[in-house]
Each structure stands twice: as structure tokens, then as C-alpha cells.
Motif scaffolding. Structure first.
Motif, PDB file in Angstrom:
ATOM      1  N   TRP A   8       0.789  -1.167  -0.170  1.00 63.75           N
ATOM      2  CA  TRP A   8       0.024   0.449  -0.343  1.00 63.75           C
ATOM      3  C   TRP A   8       0.485   1.316   0.238  1.00 63.75           C
ATOM      4  O   TRP A   8       0.455   2.113   0.051  1.00 63.75           O
ATOM      5  CB  TRP A   8      -0.555  -0.233   0.989  1.00 63.75           C
ATOM      6  CG  TRP A   8      -1.839  -1.129   1.144  1.00 63.75           C
ATOM      7  CD1 TRP A   8      -2.469  -2.178   2.017  1.00 63.75           C
ATOM      8  CD2 TRP A   8      -3.267  -0.937   0.263  1.00 63.75           C
ATOM      9  NE1 TRP A   8      -3.797  -2.822   1.573  1.00 63.75           N
ATOM     10  CE2 TRP A   8      -3.908  -2.220   0.093  1.00 63.75           C
ATOM     11  CE3 TRP A   8      -3.316   0.234  -0.900  1.00 63.75           C
ATOM     12  CZ2 TRP A   8      -4.897  -2.480  -0.276  1.00 63.75           C
ATOM     13  CZ3 TRP A   8      -4.219  -0.687  -1.090  1.00 63.75           C
ATOM     14  CH2 TRP A   8      -5.573  -1.456  -1.517  1.00 63.75           C
ATOM     15  N   ASP A  12       1.078   4.338  -3.148  1.00 59.73           N
ATOM     16  CA  ASP A  12       0.758   5.727  -2.766  1.00 59.73           C
ATOM     17  C   ASP A  12       1.686   6.595  -3.365  1.00 59.73           C
ATOM     18  O   ASP A  12       1.584   7.630  -3.097  1.00 59.73           O
ATOM     19  CB  ASP A  12       0.734   5.747  -1.185  1.00 59.73           C
ATOM     20  CG  ASP A  12      -0.803   4.746  -0.582  1.00 59.73           C
ATOM     21  OD1 ASP A  12      -1.492   4.944  -1.169  1.00 59.73           O
ATOM     22  OD2 ASP A  12      -0.534   4.877   0.555  1.00 59.73           O
ATOM     23  N   CYS A 147      -7.591   1.054  -3.906  1.00 55.31           N
ATOM     24  CA  CYS A 147      -7.054   2.007  -3.178  1.00 55.31           C
ATOM     25  C   CYS A 147      -7.381   3.442  -3.290  1.00 55.31           C
ATOM     26  O   CYS A 147      -8.305   4.334  -3.480  1.00 55.31           O
ATOM     27  CB  CYS A 147      -5.350   2.444  -4.003  1.00 55.31           C
ATOM     28  SG  CYS A 147      -4.518   3.338  -3.263  1.00 55.31           S
TER      29      CYS A 147
END
Length: 707
Positions: A8, A12, A147
């Protein structure tokens, strides 16, 4: 789960990179390949992608989805760390050749590198077919979708927060604007009130000014009316004054005419006085021709003024002045003539008086010598007799009775002061205080206070106002105030002798000198002092009152001078002490004079009365305890003055007392009453032996009057 967290973080980082601006959509296969026409270029990975991929887990889980479809979970679980999409793992061998790849696939640099290591690159065919992705790619696509959902949910939350914040800001702005609107409305309302108040104040001010102008006009009108009234009143007063002046002028004219007549009458009378008197046997009349001539001229002048006065007209001031001057000159002539006549008569009278005085002095000297011889012979003859007199002679008793009668008349004259009304009682009390308090303040300390007391008493007896106890009082406030004050003053002097002198023998001299001064300036006070003294102490006459028939013992003892209270007679010691005090006061009075008096005559009650008292006392039979006491007190106080006045005659009298009279005193004195007899005997022996009598203790000298 640490590996997934790192993934993650990688996603990002890729999203925030320039390459991550592309948006992935699972609907690309349905929409066609033209969607990726602008993005067909191959994306390249950065050199750091290897390092990022090396951190990933060496055994990633491969998740696959069913061919040709992928299910997105739009539930709120997208915020969880683990992916929600379920996938079935497949191997590359299971993928059939007929399976078509997706129109396009967009991967990030990391995904592309991962796919390079794990699976072969899937070729993109131009025909629509189902593309089969690798589990890694599918998992990556799911992560990307998750996401995006997460960021979309986060954007929604942020948008809702932003909307809430915006609503709060709008609400705050609205509230603030509302408050400002309220303040503005309040300000506008205040401004309107202020304008209204200012307008009302201006109207009130204009009203007040209008009222002030009206009041001012009314005041001016009143002032004009007042001035008009004043002018009218002044005109009326002027008319009245003129009428009064005319009436007064006429009255003055008539008065001047009457005065002129009176002047003429007086001038004629004075002219008669200036006429020559007829000659007498005493001698020819003096020549007054000049006075007579001038007098006739003045009479003619006054007659001329009278003749010039016409009928109905009044005399002028100048004519009246001429007549008055003539009268004054006539009076001066008469006065000068009378003075001249009086001087002549006075010279003649003085010559006659001088001649008579010389004759009288010669006769008086002869009488005194004869009197001394007679007194000496009478004393010797009476001493030789077997008994002496038991009562005073007739002349002494007559004098005593006259004094008592005069005191009684004085007491009866102010009986109206005993009235019951409050004002009379108050005046009586104030007069009594003004008379008695100064006498109580007499002391032998110094001469200045004594002189102030004397002046205050003299001022009261003279009818002038004095201050007593903070109040102004005068004998002129009552017709008989003078008699009352004189009576009470004399009574107080004797009372001081009875009490103060009896206790302190030296106090006799200051009290006596004030009493003597009052006696000399006001003879009536002296007669009242003698009357009170004789009444309280009959031995000061001397007089031994006999007991009359029917008289009680208490009454007789009162006459002898004893105090009797409720039939109780005072003791002999107290009685003798009081009698001694009064005799000492009397002996001090007859030898003292007030030093500040202007009179040059003899003492009103001098040493000759002391000689008379001593001689008459020796002509009476002695009384037990009384005669010895009063003789000793009298001689101790007055003996020195009598010695200086009579010299040899006094010593003869003193020798007579010792040799002839003292044995009679001893004969009537009991053994318990020898105290006063012993003192008298020692005094007589000492005086005769030393031929000297000392000055009394407490006598006032010149230093006392300078203090």
C-alpha cells in the motif's frame, strides 16, 4: 500483513508520482481500445523500483479472479488493510491460446517489473477477447481499485468535512452578519433617537428661549411700570416734601419769632441784673458803668431786630443769629459781673473765715486740753469709786439707737424687693451677689486684686453697671436698689469679721481697709456697718443690754450676741471667737484709710472713736471672760496706732487698766476662764515694761500696695 502494508505504501508512492496520474478503469475492455490511444506508450520504471520490489515478500500470494470479470466490492470495507476481492489462482499453462487479452493494460513500473519476473507478457490482440491476467496483475488491479475506492471514500469524507466546515463558516458568517445587521439596526435606531432627542432639545431650547424672551419682555414691562411708579411716587413725595418744607418753614418762622420774643425778654431781665445795686452799710457798690453801657447797646440791637420784622413775615436766620449773639454777649456780661462780685465776696469771706478759724483753733486747743484733764480726772475718780457703771451713758445709747433706727428704715425702704414675681426675685438675687461676692473675695495676697474689688464695689454703689456671674447689673434697675446694696454690703462686711477674721486674724486688715474706703466715699455704708456691728456685737458700742421684765433667757442671750438655734445656745468658746473677730475688724477700721482716695479730710470714724470706746469700756463694770477678751483683741490690733496718736496719755490709760481695772477683771473671772485674763495680763506687763507696742501681725505696708 507487513508485506501488504508495504504494498500500500508503494501504491501511494506510485499514485503520487507523475505516472500515477493515470486513472484505471475496469471498463476499458467494454469501451474499446481507443480509450488508450493516448496512452499506448510503454511506461518505464524508475531505477529505484527494484529496491522497492526487493522489500516486498519473496512469496507473494497470487490471487485470481474469474476470467473476463472482476468483482469490485464497493462496501465500506475498502478502508481495511487486506483486499476484499476474491481470486482463484491459475497457472500460465491453464490459459488457452484462444483466450484474448484485454484491449490494453496499464501497469505501473513495479507491476511491470513483477510481471516480467513471474509471468510472460501477454500480447494485446486487436480483436475483442477475454484477456487473462496474471494473478499478480489481477491482485495489483484489485489493490489499485481498492486504493481508488479508499481515496474516493477519503475524498468523500474530506468533501463532507469541507462541506460541514463550509456550512459552519457560512453559518458563522451568517450569524456574524446577522449580529452586524442587529448592531446596524441598533445603531440606526440609536441615531434616530439621537436625532429625535437633538430635535426635541432644539425645540425645547427654542421654547425656553421663547419663554425667556417673553419673560424678559414681561420683566422689562414690569421694570418700566416700576420706574413709572417710582417717578410718580417721587413726584408725589417731592410735592409732599415741598409742602412739608413750607409748613416747616412757617413753623420755624413762628418758632424763631417766639424765640426772638424770649430772647428779648431774657435780655431785658439780664439788663435789670446789670443795673447798679443800692449802696449798703458794708461799703459802696462797685462801679459797673462799662457793663451797663454795653448792656443798653445790646438791648437796642435786639429791639432793632424786632422792629424790622414786618407783620405776616417771619424772621430770617441772619436776624435770629444777630439776636442770639446779642443774648450770648449779654449772658457773658452778666457772668463776668457775677464772677467779679463773687470774687470780691469770696475774698471778703475768706478773710472772715480766716479770722474765725484762728479764733476757733484757739478755743479748740483750750477745749482739748480741758477735755484731757477732765478725762484723766474722771478716770481717776471713777477708779477710786467702789463700783463702776452698769450701763452706757445716755449719749452713747442715743447714738446706738439712732444707728439702729436708720438701719431699720433702710431695710423697710426696699421691702418691695421681696415681691413674689420672678423678675423681682431675680433682680434681688443678682444685686445681692454683686454686693457680697466681691467682699468674699477680699484677701491679703496683693494690692492689685484688692484695688479691683474696691473699684467694682464703688462702681456698684455709684449706680453704674457691673458684671456679676456673667450678667450686667446696676442699682438703677430698681428705685431702692441703692439702699438694698448698701444694706447687704454692710451686713457682709460684719459677717466677714464674724467668720473670716475670727478664724484668721490677719484677714482683718484687707477687709477693714476696703470697708474704711467705702465708708469715706459712701457715708451711709459706714453707718450701716456700725449698726450691723452693734447689733451682732453690742460690746463694740460698748453696751451691756440689761434683761427686761418678761424676757426669756434665749431672747436675752440673742441680745447679748449669742447664737440660739432651736433653744440651743452656742458654746462660750464659739461666742468669744466671733466677738473677737468683730472687735478686731472694728479696731482695724478705725486706724486704716483707703490709700487711693482723693479726699483730704479726717477719717470718717478714726482713732478718736477708738479712744472713746476704750474709755467707755473702762467706765463699765467688767464681764467675766468677755471684757478681758475684747480688751486684749482691741489693744493688740489698735494699741500701736493709739500709742503713736496719744503717746503719754495712752500710757497713763494703760497703767490705769493694769493697776485699777485689771484687778476688777480678775475678781469676776472664775478659775476656768483665766485664758483671756492671762493673755491680757502678759500684754499689759510687756507693753509697760518695754514702753512699746509692736505693730499687729498682718498689717498692710507699702510693699503690699505695690504688689
Amino acid at each position: 500483513m507487513p508485506t501488504e502494508n508495504l504494498r500500500w505504501e508503494t501504491l501511494d508512492a506510485l499514485k503520487n508520482s507523475p505516472k500515477g496520474k493515470l486513472k484505471y478503469s475496469p471498463d476499458w475492455q467494454e469501451k474499446g481500445e481507443d480509450i488508450l490511444s493516448g496512452c499506448i506508450e510503454i511506461s518505464s520504471l524508475s531505477p529505484l523500483s527494484g529496491q522497492i520490489l526487493n522489500r516486498l515478500s519473496p512469496r507473494p500470494l497470487l490471487k485470481s479472479c474469474s476470467l473476463g470479470s472482476s468483482i469490485r466490492d464497493t462496501s465500506p470495507s475498502v478502508y481495511d488493510d487486506a483486499p476484499v476481492c476474491r481470486s482463484v489462482p491459475i497457472s500460465p499453462d491453464q490459459i488457452s491460446p484462444s483466450t484474448s487479452a484485454p484491449p490494453a493494460s496499464i501497469h505501473t513500473d513495479e507491476e511491470r517489473a513483477e510481471d516480467t519476473r513471474e509471468a510472460p507478457v501477454v500480447a494485446v490482440s486487436s480483436s475483442p477477447s477475454i484477456s487473462v491476467l496474471s494473478p499478480r496483475a489481477t491482485q495489483m488491479a484489485g489493490c489499485i481499485s481498492m486504493c481508488e475506492q479508499k481515496h474516493r471514500a477519503k475524498a468523500k469524507v474530506e468533501l463532507s468535512l469541507r462541506q460541514e466546515q463550509q456550512q459552519r463558516v457560512v453559518s458563522a458568517v451568517a450569524c456574524r452578519e446577522l449580529e452586524q445587521l442587529k448592531r446596524f439596526e441598533e445603531f440606526m435606531e440609536l441615531k434616530q433617537r439621537q436625532e429625535y432627542q437633538s430635535m426635541r432639545d432644539m425645540m425645547e431650547k427654542e421654547t425656553q428661549e421663547s419663554l425667556g424672551r417673553q419673560e424678559k419682555l414681561r420683566e422689562e414691562h414690569r421694570h418700566r411700570m416700576k420706574i413709572s411708579n417710582l417717578r410718580l411716587r417721587e413726584a408725589e413725595q417731592q410735592r409732599l416734601r415741598e409742602a412739608e418744607l413750607e409748613r416747616q418753614r412757617q413753623m420755624e418762622g413762628r418758632e424763631r419769632l417766639r424765640a426772638l420774643n424770649a430772647i428779648q425778654e431774657e435780655v431785658l431781665q439780664l439788663n435789670q441784673l446789670l443795673q447798679p445795686a443800692p449802696p449798703t452799710q458794708t461799703g459802696p457798690a462797685p462801679d459797673h458803668t462799662s457793663y451797663i453801657t454795653r448792656s443798653n447797646q445790646l438791648c437796642s440791637q435786639v429791639s432793632e431786630v424786632v422792629r424790622t420784622t414786618s407783620e405776616g413775615q417771619f424772621l430770617s436766620v441772619e436776624d435770629m443769629t444777630v439776636a442770639e449773639r446779642a443774648l450770648q454777649e449779654m449772658r457773658s456780661l452778666v457772668r463776668a459781673l457775677q464772677e467779679e462780685v463773687a470774687e470780691a465776696a469770696e475774698r471778703k469771706r475768706k478773710e472772715q473765715e480766716e479770722e474765725e478759724e484762728r479764733k476757733r483753733q484757739a478755743e479748740l486747743k483750750a477745749q482739748q486740753e480741758e477735755q484731757k484733764r477732765n478725762v484723766e480726772q474722771a478716770a481717776k475718780e471713777r477708779a477710786r469709786k467702789e463700783g463702776l457703771q452698769m450701763r452706757a451713758d445716755d449719749s452713747t445709747l442715743k447714738w446706738y439707737n439712732e444707728l439702729q433706727e436708720a438701719a431699720g428704715q433702710c431695710a423697710r425702704s426696699f421691702e418691695d424687693l421681696n415681691a413674689k414675681d420672678t423678675q423681682t426675685k431675680k433682680l434681688k438675687m443678682e444685686l445681692q451677689k454683686a454686693a457680697t461676692i466681691p467682699v468674699s473675695q477680699i484677701a491679703s495676697t496683693s494690692g492689685s486684686p484688692l484695688k479691683e474689688i474696691f473699684d467694682k464695689i464703688d462702681k456698684l454703689l455709684s449706680g453704674r453697671s457691673v458684671t456679676s456671674s456673667g450678667k450686667s447689673v446696676s442699682t438703677s434697675q430698681h428705685p431702692h436698689g441703692q439702699e438694698f446694696v448698701s444694706y447687704k454690703l454692710a451686713e457682709k462686711f460684719v459677717k466677714q469679721g464674724e467668720e473670716e477674721v475670727a478664724s484668721h486674724h490677719e484677714a482683718a486688715f484687707p477687709i477693714a481697709v476696703v470697708a474704711s474706703g467705702m465708708w469715706e466715699l459712701h457715708p451711709k455704708v459706714g453707718d450701716l456697718i456700725l449698726a450691723h456691728l452693734h447689733k451682732m456685737c453690742p460690746y463694740a458700742v460698748p453696751h451691756y443690754p440689761p434683761m427686761k421684765d418678761g424676757m426669756s433667757v434665749e431672747e436675752y442671750q440673742k441680745i447679748l450676741g449669742y447664737r440660739v438655734d432651736d433653744s440651743q445656745v452656742e458654746g462660750q468658746d464659739s461666742f468669744l471667737k466671733r466677738m473677737s473677730g468683730m472687735i478686731r475688724l472694728y479696731a482695724a477700721i478705725i486706724q486704716l484709710r483707703w490709700p487711693y482716695t482723693n479726699k483730704q479730710g479726717p477719717h470718717p470714724h478714726g482713732l478718736n472713736h477708738g479712744w472713746r470706746w476704750l474709755a467707755q469700756t473702762l467706765n463699765l463694770e467688767p464681764l467675766a471672760d468677755v471684757t478681758a477678751t475684747i480688751l486684749f483683741d482691741f489693744l493688740e490690733v489698735c494699741g500701736n496706732a493709739l500709742m503713736k496718736q496719744y503717746q503719754g496719755q495712752f500710757w497713763k490709760l494703760l497703767l490705769l487698766i493694769k493697776e485699777e481695772y485689771f484687778p476688777r477683771i480678775e475678781a469676776v473671772t472664775s478659775s476656768g476662764q483665766m485664758g483671756s485674763v492671762t493673755r491680757l495680763k502678759q500684754f499689759l506687763e510687756t507693753s509697760l515694761r518695754t514702753k512699746q507696742i509692736p505693730s499687729p501681725k498682718g498689717q498692710l505696708n507699702s510693699a503690699f500696695w505695690r504688689s
